[in-house]
Design an enzyme around this catalytic site. Structure first.
Site, PDB file in Angstrom:
ATOM      1  N   GLU A 155       0.844  -1.201   0.000  1.00 31.71           N
ATOM      2  CA  GLU A 155       0.000   0.000   0.000  1.00 31.71           C
ATOM      3  C   GLU A 155       0.876   1.248   0.000  1.00 31.71           C
ATOM      4  O   GLU A 155       1.628   1.483   0.953  1.00 31.71           O
ATOM      5  CB  GLU A 155      -0.913   0.039   1.228  1.00 31.71           C
ATOM      6  CG  GLU A 155      -1.800   1.285   1.224  1.00 31.71           C
ATOM      7  CD  GLU A 155      -2.633   1.451   2.482  1.00 31.71           C
ATOM      8  OE1 GLU A 155      -3.785   1.900   2.368  1.00 31.71           O
ATOM      9  OE2 GLU A 155      -2.123   1.145   3.579  1.00 31.71           O
ATOM     10  N   TRP A 156       0.768   2.040  -1.069  1.00 31.74           N
ATOM     11  CA  TRP A 156       1.456   3.327  -1.072  1.00 31.74           C
ATOM     12  C   TRP A 156       0.542   4.370  -0.457  1.00 31.74           C
ATOM     13  O   TRP A 156      -0.462   4.749  -1.050  1.00 31.74           O
ATOM     14  CB  TRP A 156       1.865   3.756  -2.479  1.00 31.74           C
ATOM     15  CG  TRP A 156       2.636   5.056  -2.475  1.00 31.74           C
ATOM     16  CD1 TRP A 156       3.263   5.624  -1.388  1.00 31.74           C
ATOM     17  CD2 TRP A 156       2.852   5.954  -3.564  1.00 31.74           C
ATOM     18  NE1 TRP A 156       3.864   6.812  -1.741  1.00 31.74           N
ATOM     19  CE2 TRP A 156       3.634   7.042  -3.069  1.00 31.74           C
ATOM     20  CE3 TRP A 156       2.476   5.936  -4.910  1.00 31.74           C
ATOM     21  CZ2 TRP A 156       4.020   8.096  -3.875  1.00 31.74           C
ATOM     22  CZ3 TRP A 156       2.874   6.999  -5.711  1.00 31.74           C
ATOM     23  CH2 TRP A 156       3.639   8.062  -5.206  1.00 31.74           C
ATOM     24  N   ARG A 157       0.895   4.817   0.760  1.00 34.63           N
ATOM     25  CA  ARG A 157       0.167   5.888   1.430  1.00 34.63           C
ATOM     26  C   ARG A 157       0.712   7.219   0.913  1.00 34.63           C
ATOM     27  O   ARG A 157       1.634   7.787   1.472  1.00 34.63           O
ATOM     28  CB  ARG A 157       0.329   5.744   2.940  1.00 34.63           C
ATOM     29  CG  ARG A 157      -0.595   4.695   3.563  1.00 34.63           C
ATOM     30  CD  ARG A 157      -2.043   5.167   3.607  1.00 34.63           C
ATOM     31  NE  ARG A 157      -2.125   6.422   4.343  1.00 34.63           N
ATOM     32  CZ  ARG A 157      -2.237   6.501   5.663  1.00 34.63           C
ATOM     33  NH1 ARG A 157      -2.318   5.402   6.395  1.00 34.63           N
ATOM     34  NH2 ARG A 157      -2.292   7.683   6.264  1.00 34.63           N
TER      35      ARG A 157
ATOM     36  N   HIS B   3     -12.985   5.004   8.432  1.00 34.87           N
ATOM     37  CA  HIS B   3     -12.076   4.889   9.571  1.00 34.87           C
ATOM     38  C   HIS B   3     -12.564   5.780  10.702  1.00 34.87           C
ATOM     39  O   HIS B   3     -12.871   6.949  10.481  1.00 34.87           O
ATOM     40  CB  HIS B   3     -10.656   5.311   9.185  1.00 34.87           C
ATOM     41  CG  HIS B   3     -10.112   4.561   8.011  1.00 34.87           C
ATOM     42  ND1 HIS B   3     -10.529   4.806   6.723  1.00 34.87           N
ATOM     43  CD2 HIS B   3      -9.206   3.560   7.944  1.00 34.87           C
ATOM     44  CE1 HIS B   3      -9.893   3.982   5.904  1.00 34.87           C
ATOM     45  NE2 HIS B   3      -9.086   3.222   6.618  1.00 34.87           N
TER      46      HIS B   3
ATOM     47  N   LYS C 184     -14.228  -1.572   3.447  1.00 33.68           N
ATOM     48  CA  LYS C 184     -13.246  -1.583   4.536  1.00 33.68           C
ATOM     49  C   LYS C 184     -13.718  -0.700   5.682  1.00 33.68           C
ATOM     50  O   LYS C 184     -14.193   0.416   5.463  1.00 33.68           O
ATOM     51  CB  LYS C 184     -11.885  -1.093   4.041  1.00 33.68           C
ATOM     52  CG  LYS C 184     -10.817  -1.042   5.138  1.00 33.68           C
ATOM     53  CD  LYS C 184      -9.559  -0.321   4.676  1.00 33.68           C
ATOM     54  CE  LYS C 184      -8.591  -0.163   5.844  1.00 33.68           C
ATOM     55  NZ  LYS C 184      -7.496   0.775   5.542  1.00 33.68           N
TER      56      LYS C 184
END
Length: 256
Positions: free
Chosen positions: A46-48, A144, A171
Site C-alpha cells: 500500500e502506497w500511502r 475509519h 473496509k
C-alpha cells in the site's frame, strides 16, 4: 492480473492477505523502502501517498508510482490517500486534485487497487468508480474512526453502504477502548462476510485491536496490514510475526 482481494464467506476461517504499507516521504526513501518490504513478500503493497511530501506535484507522483511498480517484484500495489479526518497526514492539495491524481494512476495502469473514502463527495465517488471499472482497477470504499468503535449495526451499515455504492471491497477500521469493542468489530465482520457479495476488510486499531489483525480472517476479513519497515496505523505488527501467527491459525483452526 485478476482482482487481488477476493471474497471470503465468513462461515469458514480463511487466511487473510497481508498488505504492507509504504510511507516514505521522498522518492529515494520510497525506493529504499519498497526494496526492503517487497523482499518480505507481502501479498499487497500500500502506497500511502499522503505521506509523500511532493504529493502536490502530479508528474512527480506519477514518476514515483511508475518506479514503485517497477520495484514491486510483481506484488499488487494499493494506492491510498488517507484524509486527515480519517487519520491521514496533512496535505496541501485540494480534494479535486486528489481525485485527479487517482484518475491518472488508474488510467496509466500504475496501481492495481485504490482506496477511496466513503465520505468522498458522491460526484467524485461516481467518477472514480467509472474509471476503476474502465481500467479494471479494484476499488475499496473505506471508513475509519480513530476515536471509537461504532455499534455492530453501524459497522455493518458502513460495509453495506460500500457495497451499495458499487465498491469492489468494503473496509472499516475502528478504535477500541475495551476488548468488547474488538469483539463487536469481529462480530460485524462475520455478519458482513456472510451476507455481502463483496470482500470485506476490517480491523480494530491500537494494542487492543491487534487481536483483530491476527484473527480477523477467522471472521471473514479478507486482508490484514503488517509492517516491514514503518507503520501507517496504530497496532500494526511486524510482517514476520504476523505470518507466524497466521501459520498457527492455519494449522489448528483452518486445518490447512
Amino acid at each position: 492480473m485478476g482482482k487481488p482481494i477476493q471474497k471470503t464467506d465468513g462461515s469458514t476461517p480463511q487466511r487473510p492477505l497481508i498488505c504492507a504499507p509504504l510511507v516514505g516521504k521522498t522518492k529515494a526513501a520510497l525506493i529504499e523502502e519498497i526494496d526492503a518490504v517487497a523482499a518480505k513478500k507481502p501479498d499487497l503493497l500500500e502506497w500511502r501517498v499522503d505521506f509523500y511530501k511532493h504529493i502536490g506535484k502530479t508528474e512527480d507522483v506519477l514518476e514515483t508510482a511508475s518506479l514503485l511498480k517497477a520495484h514491486s517484484k510483481g506484488i499488487p500495489i494499493l494506492f491510498t490517500r488517507r484524509s486527515i479526518r480519517e487519520g491521514g497526514e496533512p496535505i496541501t492539495v485540494s480534494e479535486q486534485e486528489v481525485t485527479a491524481l487517482y484518475e491518472q494512476v488508474m488510467k496509466l495502469g500504475l496501481v492495481d487497487v485504490v482506496d477511496v473514502e466513503l465520505s468522498c463527495p458522491e460526484a467524485e465517488k461516481e467518477r472514480l468508480r467509472a474509471i476503476a471499472k474502465e481500467t479494471e482497477t479494484q476499488w475499496i470504499l473505506s471508513y475509519h474512526d480513530f476515536q471509537r468503535t461504532p455499534s455492530e449495526a453501524d459497522i455493518l451499515a458502513k460495509l453495506q453502504e460500500a457495497e451499495a455504492n458499487g465498491a469492489d471491497v468494503g473496509k472499516v477500521a475502528v478504535m477500541p477502548e475495551t476488548m468488547a469493542d474488538v469483539l463487536t468489530l469481529m462480530q460485524a465482520t462475520q455478519k458482513a462476510a456472510s451476507t455481502l457479495t463483496i470482500p470485506v476488510i476490517t480491523m480494530a486499531m491500537g494494542r487492543l485491536g491487534t487481536l483483530s489483525r491476527m484473527a480477523g480472517g477467522a471472521c471473514g476479513s479478507a486482508l490484514t496490514f503488517a509492517i516491514a519497515n514503518e507503520s501507517s496505523a496504530p497496532g500494526q505488527m511486524p510482517i514476520d510475526e504476523l505470518r507466524s501467527v497466521l501459520d498457527v491459525i492455519d494449522r489448528y483452526v483452518t486445518g490447512q
